[in-house]
Write a protein that holds these residues in place. Structure first.
Motif, short mmCIF file in Angstrom:
data_model
loop_
_atom_site.label_atom_id
_atom_site.label_comp_id
_atom_site.label_asym_id
_atom_site.label_seq_id
_atom_site.Cartn_x
_atom_site.Cartn_y
_atom_site.Cartn_z
N ARG A 15 0.82 -1.21 0.00
CA ARG A 15 0.00 0.00 0.00
C ARG A 15 0.86 1.26 0.00
O ARG A 15 0.48 2.30 -0.53
N SER A 16 2.04 1.17 0.56
CA SER A 16 2.96 2.31 0.62
C SER A 16 3.57 2.65 -0.74
O SER A 16 4.18 3.70 -0.90
N PHE A 59 -1.82 5.40 -8.22
CA PHE A 59 -1.50 6.36 -7.15
C PHE A 59 -0.16 7.03 -7.43
O PHE A 59 -0.02 8.23 -7.25
N PHE A 66 4.75 8.81 -3.12
CA PHE A 66 4.02 9.17 -1.91
C PHE A 66 4.51 8.36 -0.72
O PHE A 66 5.19 7.34 -0.88
N THR A 67 4.16 8.81 0.46
CA THR A 67 4.42 8.05 1.68
C THR A 67 3.09 7.83 2.40
O THR A 67 2.16 8.62 2.26
N VAL A 68 3.04 6.76 3.16
CA VAL A 68 1.85 6.44 3.95
C VAL A 68 2.26 6.38 5.40
O VAL A 68 3.24 5.71 5.76
N GLN A 69 1.54 7.10 6.23
CA GLN A 69 1.80 7.10 7.68
C GLN A 69 0.64 6.42 8.37
O GLN A 69 -0.51 6.84 8.23
N TRP A 84 -4.91 5.88 8.37
CA TRP A 84 -3.66 6.34 7.78
C TRP A 84 -3.82 7.70 7.12
O TRP A 84 -4.92 8.18 6.88
N ARG A 85 -2.66 8.29 6.79
CA ARG A 85 -2.58 9.47 5.94
C ARG A 85 -1.56 9.20 4.85
O ARG A 85 -0.53 8.59 5.11
N GLN A 86 -1.90 9.65 3.66
CA GLN A 86 -1.00 9.51 2.51
C GLN A 86 -0.53 10.90 2.11
O GLN A 86 -1.35 11.80 1.92
N CYS A 106 -4.05 12.83 1.90
CA CYS A 106 -5.31 12.10 1.90
C CYS A 106 -5.39 11.28 3.17
O CYS A 106 -4.39 10.73 3.61
N GLN A 126 -12.47 6.50 2.50
CA GLN A 126 -11.48 7.49 2.10
C GLN A 126 -12.10 8.86 2.30
O GLN A 126 -13.22 9.10 1.83
#
Length: 145
Positions: A15-16, A59, A66-69, A84-86, A106, A126
């Motif tokens: 997903r990251s 994406f 992008f990064t996912v937190q 999460w936040r992207q 996002c 989302q």
């Protein structure tokens, strides 16, 4: 491996955007994906590891590298909740808005169901309104000369 470990691995690798080609390691051959994005009624689509990989590639085209937190992970038995936040940049057309190169954030959450070591279903929400507000604001932003 626990359901939580599988979902964390899925986020960390697939997903990251780090290694979307590894989707088959985390997803069952067919995954029921219930999604609430821009409509109040959930839509169920069937995801496969291949079309999920393509989804992440989309994406990348829209958001760049992008990064996912992960902001929260809660596990109970075979179900795992993730919030999460992207973070990325607007590099491709999104919702009809031309790319600006400006930052976008996002937010989303989902409950993942794991069986036999793979994700078999998820229910995702989302946050759409905030993304649209960012796209609208960025469309009117003028870069200094």
């Amino acid at each position: 491996m626990s359901a939580e470990a599988i979902v964390r691995g899925f986020f960390g690798r697939v997903r990251s955007g780090v290694a979307p080609e590894e989707a088959a390691l985390y997803l069952a051959p067919q995954v029921q994906a219930w999604q609430v994005c821009s409509a109040p009624q959930p839509e169920c689509i069937v995801r496969t590891p291949d079309n999920y990989r393509a989804h992440i590639e989309d994406f990348r085209q829209m958001f760049g590298d992008f990064t996912v937190q992960l902001d929260e992970v809660l596990a109970q038995g075979k179900k795992v909740y993730v919030r999460w936040r992207q973070f990325g940049q607007h590099l491709g057309e999104i919702e009809g808005y031309a790319p600006t190169g400006l930052p976008l954030v996002c937010a989303g959450s989902a409950v993942y169901e794991v069986a036999n070591g793979r994700i078999v279903a998820y229910w995702m929400q989302q946050e759409h309104h905030g993304l649209l507000q960012q796209l609208q604001a960025n469309a009117h932003h003028k870069e200094p000369a």
